[in-house]
Scaffold this active site. Structure first.
Site, mmCIF file in Angstrom:
data_model
loop_
_atom_site.group_PDB
_atom_site.id
_atom_site.type_symbol
_atom_site.label_atom_id
_atom_site.label_comp_id
_atom_site.label_asym_id
_atom_site.label_seq_id
_atom_site.Cartn_x
_atom_site.Cartn_y
_atom_site.Cartn_z
ATOM 1 N N LYS A 83 0.537 -64.875 -0.853
ATOM 2 C CA LYS A 83 0.323 -63.494 -1.292
ATOM 3 C C LYS A 83 1.568 -62.671 -0.943
ATOM 4 C CE LYS A 83 -3.874 -60.659 -1.302
ATOM 5 N NZ LYS A 83 -5.055 -60.296 -0.511
HETATM 6 O O1 G3P Z 1 -7.649 -58.271 -0.077
HETATM 7 C C1 G3P Z 1 -7.173 -57.216 -0.835
HETATM 8 C C2 G3P Z 1 -8.169 -56.112 -1.126
HETATM 9 O O2 G3P Z 1 -9.334 -56.637 -1.650
HETATM 10 C C3 G3P Z 1 -8.382 -55.137 0.004
HETATM 11 O O3 G3P Z 1 -9.453 -54.310 -0.241
HETATM 12 O O4 G3P Z 1 -11.208 -52.961 0.803
HETATM 13 O O5 G3P Z 1 -8.970 -53.037 1.885
HETATM 14 O O6 G3P Z 1 -9.289 -51.817 -0.273
HETATM 15 P P1 G3P Z 1 -9.730 -52.956 0.579
#
Ligand code: G3P
Length: 216
Positions: A83
């Site tokens: 990533k």
């Molecule tokens: O893993 C990436 C993403 O899904 C993070 O989400 O909840 O931190 O906005 P969030």
């Protein structure tokens, strides 16, 4: 639609795997920190437990360092996807990793043109963060819809991985748009099967059956 679980928590991964709904896992530095312990051990256990792609994120912010980290990350398993953040250095690293045949996931994507850059450079996945956009009053899913149109216009193979998911409507909209993958927090995946009419319907079926048995 493929379901990835957005977590580094082994219990959550095990439970969703047992449900048969686990197609892959995505992690990020925040989720790894939340899981605690030795991140290397944690990453190795996740890669072993998951029969599908596991995204592990680089911490570096220069492309040389990102490539060094990527070489280390892929040693955790054949299913590792590296990533990379959507910054200029991340794109340089992406270009190099694509040439080396390493699978990639470009993260922190907030606009269709950012996604276009990742697709042009051969990213395996691109991760638009829909929930964080919604929170600013912009439509995350509208952005995903535009990405789908652009990728289809040019036949890009990059998969759209909808991330930063907050609720089941994001899953519905992902399906209607035809994005390839959605990565869900554990709580959202468990919400998907719930409906009050299912619960009350089952309770009433069971009550009617019991009454029928007692009549005999
Ligand atoms: O893993 C990436 C993403 O899904 C993070 O989400 O909840 O931190 O906005 P969030």
């Amino acid at each position: 639609m493929q379901f990835f679980l957005d977590t580094a928590n082994l219990d959550e991964i095990r439970e969703v795997k047992e449900l048969g709904l686990l197609d892959g896992v995505t992690t990020n530095p925040t989720l790894m920190a939340r899981a605690g312990g030795d991140w290397r051990e944690q990453a190795a256990l996740i890669c072993e437990m998951v029969d599908g792609p596991v995204s592990l994120e680089v911490i570096a912010t220069t492309h040389e360092e990102m490539i060094k980290e990527a070489k280390d990350l892929v040693s955790f398993g054949d299913n590792v996807v590296v990533k990379l953040p959507m910054i200029a250095e991340g794109l340089k690293a992406l270009n190099e990793l694509t040439k080396r045949g390493i699978k990639t996931n470009v993260t922190l994507v907030f606009s269709p043109v950012q996604a276009l850059l990742a697709a042009k450079l051969g990213a395996t996945y691109v991760s638009p963060f829909v929930g964080r956009l919604d929170a600013l009053g912009q439509s995350g899913m509208e952005s995903v819809d535009q990405m789908r149109t652009m990728f289809d216009n040019y036949g890009y193979a990059t998969k759209i991985l909808v991330a930063s998911v907050r609720h089941p409507v994001h899953v519905l909209e992902t399906g209607l748009i035809g994005a390839d993958v959605i990565t869900l927090p554990y709580s959202t995946i468990m919400q998907l099967m719930k409906h009050p009419l299912t619960d009350s319907g089952l309770a009433s079926f069971l009550a009617d059956w019991e009454a029928f048995q007692n009549e005999k």
